[in-house]
Design a protein around this motif. Sequence first.
Motif, PDB file in Angstrom:
ATOM      1  N   GLN A 265      29.218  93.247 -23.795  1.00  0.00           N
ATOM      2  CA  GLN A 265      28.191  92.801 -24.734  1.00  0.00           C
ATOM      3  C   GLN A 265      26.824  92.756 -24.062  1.00  0.00           C
ATOM      4  N   ASP A 266      26.786  92.238 -22.833  1.00  0.00           N
ATOM      5  CA  ASP A 266      25.519  92.167 -22.096  1.00  0.00           C
ATOM      6  C   ASP A 266      24.977  93.570 -21.803  1.00  0.00           C
ATOM      7  N   ALA A 267      25.883  94.509 -21.535  1.00  0.00           N
ATOM      8  CA  ALA A 267      25.446  95.882 -21.246  1.00  0.00           C
ATOM      9  C   ALA A 267      24.779  96.512 -22.450  1.00  0.00           C
ATOM     10  N   PHE A 268      25.308  96.258 -23.642  1.00  0.00           N
ATOM     11  CA  PHE A 268      24.703  96.824 -24.849  1.00  0.00           C
ATOM     12  C   PHE A 268      23.390  96.130 -25.196  1.00  0.00           C
ATOM     13  N   VAL A 269      23.304  94.856 -24.904  1.00  0.00           N
ATOM     14  CA  VAL A 269      22.027  94.152 -25.113  1.00  0.00           C
ATOM     15  C   VAL A 269      20.965  94.744 -24.198  1.00  0.00           C
ATOM     16  N   ALA A 270      21.331  94.990 -22.931  1.00  0.00           N
ATOM     17  CA  ALA A 270      20.389  95.585 -21.982  1.00  0.00           C
ATOM     18  C   ALA A 270      20.011  97.005 -22.391  1.00  0.00           C
ATOM     19  N   LEU A 271      20.962  97.735 -22.963  1.00  0.00           N
ATOM     20  CA  LEU A 271      20.704  99.117 -23.385  1.00  0.00           C
ATOM     21  C   LEU A 271      19.599  99.186 -24.429  1.00  0.00           C
ATOM     22  N   GLN A 272      19.534  98.203 -25.290  1.00  0.00           N
ATOM     23  CA  GLN A 272      18.532  98.203 -26.362  1.00  0.00           C
ATOM     24  C   GLN A 272      17.106  98.082 -25.826  1.00  0.00           C
ATOM     25  N   ARG A 273      16.987  97.675 -24.568  1.00  0.00           N
ATOM     26  CA  ARG A 273      15.646  97.545 -23.966  1.00  0.00           C
ATOM     27  C   ARG A 273      15.227  98.809 -23.216  1.00  0.00           C
TER      28      ARG A 273
ATOM     29  N   ARG B 259      14.443 102.963 -23.210  1.00  0.00           N
ATOM     30  CA  ARG B 259      14.025 104.046 -24.101  1.00  0.00           C
ATOM     31  C   ARG B 259      15.047 105.172 -24.066  1.00  0.00           C
ATOM     32  N   GLU B 260      15.343 105.745 -25.219  1.00  0.00           N
ATOM     33  CA  GLU B 260      16.346 106.813 -25.307  1.00  0.00           C
ATOM     34  C   GLU B 260      15.989 107.997 -24.411  1.00  0.00           C
ATOM     35  N   GLU B 261      14.705 108.326 -24.328  1.00  0.00           N
ATOM     36  CA  GLU B 261      14.298 109.502 -23.557  1.00  0.00           C
ATOM     37  C   GLU B 261      14.463 109.291 -22.046  1.00  0.00           C
ATOM     38  N   ASP B 262      14.693 108.048 -21.613  1.00  0.00           N
ATOM     39  CA  ASP B 262      14.871 107.760 -20.188  1.00  0.00           C
ATOM     40  C   ASP B 262      16.329 107.887 -19.735  1.00  0.00           C
ATOM     41  N   ILE B 263      17.235 108.180 -20.657  1.00  0.00           N
ATOM     42  CA  ILE B 263      18.658 108.254 -20.328  1.00  0.00           C
ATOM     43  C   ILE B 263      19.188 109.655 -20.621  1.00  0.00           C
ATOM     44  N   LEU B 264      19.747 110.299 -19.603  1.00  0.00           N
ATOM     45  CA  LEU B 264      20.317 111.625 -19.796  1.00  0.00           C
ATOM     46  C   LEU B 264      21.669 111.553 -20.507  1.00  0.00           C
ATOM     47  N   SER B 265      22.490 110.575 -20.127  1.00  0.00           N
ATOM     48  CA  SER B 265      23.807 110.392 -20.733  1.00  0.00           C
ATOM     49  C   SER B 265      24.028 108.915 -21.003  1.00  0.00           C
ATOM     50  N   VAL B 266      24.103 108.551 -22.271  1.00  0.00           N
ATOM     51  CA  VAL B 266      24.308 107.146 -22.632  1.00  0.00           C
ATOM     52  C   VAL B 266      25.647 106.657 -22.096  1.00  0.00           C
ATOM     53  N   LYS B 267      26.671 107.484 -22.210  1.00  0.00           N
ATOM     54  CA  LYS B 267      28.001 107.093 -21.742  1.00  0.00           C
ATOM     55  C   LYS B 267      27.995 106.800 -20.246  1.00  0.00           C
TER      56      LYS B 267
END
Length: 292
Positions: A34-42, A44-52
């Motif tokens: 849960q904490d990992a997904f909360v952190a993910l929302q902060r 930017r999508e363009e800063d991540i090559l692979s979300v998984k």
Amino acid sequence: MTEWEHAYTEHRQLLLSIAYRMLGSYTDAEDIVQDAFVALQRVREEDILSVKAYLIKTVTHRCLNLLKSSRKQREVYTGPWLPEPDIELEANNPEEQIIRKEKVSYALLVMLQQLSPVERAIFLLREVLDYDYAQIAEMMDKSETNCRKIVSRAKHKVNQDQLNTASTAEQNSEPFVHAFLNGVKTGDFAGLIQLLTEQAALISDGGGKVRAALYPILGKDRIQAFLEGIQGKGSFEGELLEVRINGDYGVLIVKEGKPSMAICFGAATESHRLQDIYFILNPDKLGRFRNQ
């Protein structure tokens, strides 16, 4: 559905399985994910090559931090420490049976406790989740060579033969369950004892919250004497339910509407003999079933 909501739906179960294998606690695993997904929302999508890959790395490192901070608690834990079991009633529908096949066996969870947190993380990523060393090196911020050495060291710490049989929850402990239940009914555990190896061990986890054996019970004769002794003292009184524990057959004892003991069985040897029996009595580790 946003990109992050899609990631939550697609990857949550995988992340939970990683965290649970690392920590041996579903409660802590759910908090980590849960904490990992909360952190993910902060981020930017363009800063991540692979979300998984980003989420796996985040969860793994959060697990390592939690294990480091809880190390002292483990050192002063009363008696043996066993992982929190994943207990469920028998599943009849196809969807639940498919989910069960993805579960990690309890025997594997116990075996992983022999490894250091870093060894456990890299070993899981390589041997259980089948990531290549380049991916693991990036996730763990280590070199590929170092990761290979860590996996090799981890393999020497675990029993490879038992690991091969313990890696899947698709074993069949049903004969052990029936032999145990017959022993509770008759007071004679000879049938179960015949299914054990000579070096079998019975390990109890009461966590200092309830009475339990402070040391493993080693050997067939001692296990038989122990079982018959606590049977005579009423330790197995209550409603005995045949359940699934981490996908395999097990027993849950319920007293006054609350689970008091979960009993599960380790990986069987090639001769179909049982090496380990686990009694989980710590109420903090049985609450998950109570909420189902």
